[in-house]
Design a protein around this motif. Structure first.
Motif, PDB file in Angstrom:
ATOM      1  N   ASP A 197     -10.178  -1.977   3.815  1.00  0.00           N
ATOM      2  CA  ASP A 197     -10.049  -3.341   3.304  1.00  0.00           C
ATOM      3  C   ASP A 197     -11.403  -3.993   3.486  1.00  0.00           C
ATOM      4  OD1 ASP A 197      -7.343  -2.806   2.948  1.00  0.00           O
ATOM      5  OD2 ASP A 197      -6.772  -3.705   4.860  1.00  0.00           O
ATOM      6  N   HIS A 216      -4.389   4.039   5.230  1.00  0.00           N
ATOM      7  CA  HIS A 216      -5.231   3.684   6.376  1.00  0.00           C
ATOM      8  C   HIS A 216      -5.000   4.655   7.541  1.00  0.00           C
ATOM      9  CE1 HIS A 216      -6.986  -0.187   5.099  1.00  0.00           C
ATOM     10  NE2 HIS A 216      -5.839  -0.414   4.468  1.00  0.00           N
ATOM     11  N   CYS A 259       0.836  -1.201   0.000  1.00  0.00           N
ATOM     12  CA  CYS A 259       0.000   0.000   0.000  1.00  0.00           C
ATOM     13  C   CYS A 259       0.870   1.249   0.000  1.00  0.00           C
ATOM     14  CB  CYS A 259      -0.919   0.015   1.216  1.00  0.00           C
ATOM     15  SG  CYS A 259      -1.964  -1.434   1.367  1.00  0.00           S
ATOM     16  N   ARG A 309      -6.291   3.057  10.744  1.00  0.00           N
ATOM     17  CA  ARG A 309      -5.216   2.472  11.548  1.00  0.00           C
ATOM     18  C   ARG A 309      -4.434   3.599  12.194  1.00  0.00           C
ATOM     19  NH1 ARG A 309      -2.508  -1.077   7.111  1.00  0.00           N
ATOM     20  NH2 ARG A 309      -4.191  -2.558   6.810  1.00  0.00           N
ATOM     21  N   HIS A 321      -8.475  -3.950  -1.091  1.00  0.00           N
ATOM     22  CA  HIS A 321      -8.135  -2.655  -0.492  1.00  0.00           C
ATOM     23  C   HIS A 321      -8.568  -1.554  -1.454  1.00  0.00           C
ATOM     24  CE1 HIS A 321      -5.211   0.476   1.129  1.00  0.00           C
ATOM     25  NE2 HIS A 321      -5.335   0.868  -0.132  1.00  0.00           N
TER      26      HIS A 321
HETATM   27 ZN   LIG Z   1      -5.490  -1.813   2.938  1.00  0.00          ZN
END
Ligand SMILES: [Zn+2]
Length: 187
Positions: free
Chosen positions: A145, A138, A3, A117, A178
């Motif tokens: 996701d 994220h 990513c 995240r 994703h």
């Molecule tokens: Zn992701």
């Protein structure tokens, strides 16, 4: 490719992405009237977070504007499930997921593996796996996701790429796609 991302600021122009995209594919193909109805109808999303077991449904856009309460509800369900940290989720990402569902004819819950995240969680994951970018979208609330129950993962990926709204990553081993609102790219 993990990513990856640049530090390029978000492109606000893409927020105005035409709803003709919706008319151009899937259920609404060729139906201009239906597309214009879709452009003004309330936008609602239902998320089921697989890690917390939470399921919420919220109208996040209505009457030509984003709905603060709906966005806050979604921010909470897409929180960092490891730390409990909540962060604003990019509304444009919600629009992308909404369009994905619309074009695939889905109205059930979106199953979420990961939304926001925290930097702490991302650093821990990046240390564990080379597949996690150090500056993941994220961490900015700009990535999700997901999987759509009853839809093949390949079909979800293909439609996400067709929408052309950002990055799309295919993770068949972990059974998720994703999506992010960074530059258009695929891996
Ligand atoms: Zn992701």
């Amino acid at each position: 490719m993990p990513c990856q991302e640049s530090d390029r600021p978000r492109c606000s122009r893409r927020r105005l992405l035409s709803w003709s995209l919706v008319a151009g594919c899937g259920l609404l193909a060729g139906r201009v009237g239906a597309a214009s109805a879709a452009a003004t109808a309330a936008r609602q999303l239902e998320f089921h977070c697989l890690h917390t077991g939470d399921t919420v449904s919220a109208v996040y856009w209505e009457g030509g504007r984003y709905v603060a309460d709906g966005l806050a509800t979604i921010d909470h369900v897409l929180r960092d499930f490891r730390t409990g940290d909540v962060h604003p989720i990019d509304p444009y990402l919600l629009d992308l997921v909404h369009r994905l569902q619309l074009t695939m004819g889905c109205d059930g819950p979106v199953h979420v593996i990961s939304g926001y995240r925290s930097p702490k969680t991302n650093a821990m994951l990046a240390q564990r796996s080379g597949k996690v970018a150090k500056n993941s979208y994220h961490v900015k609330g700009m990535a999700i996701d997901l999987r759509l129950p009853g839809r093949r993962l390949e079909d979800v990926r293909d439609m996400a790429m067709r929408l052309g709204g950002g990055g799309v990553g295919f993770y068949p081993d972990s059974q998720f796609v994703h999506m992010d609102t960074g530059p258009v790219r695929a891996w």
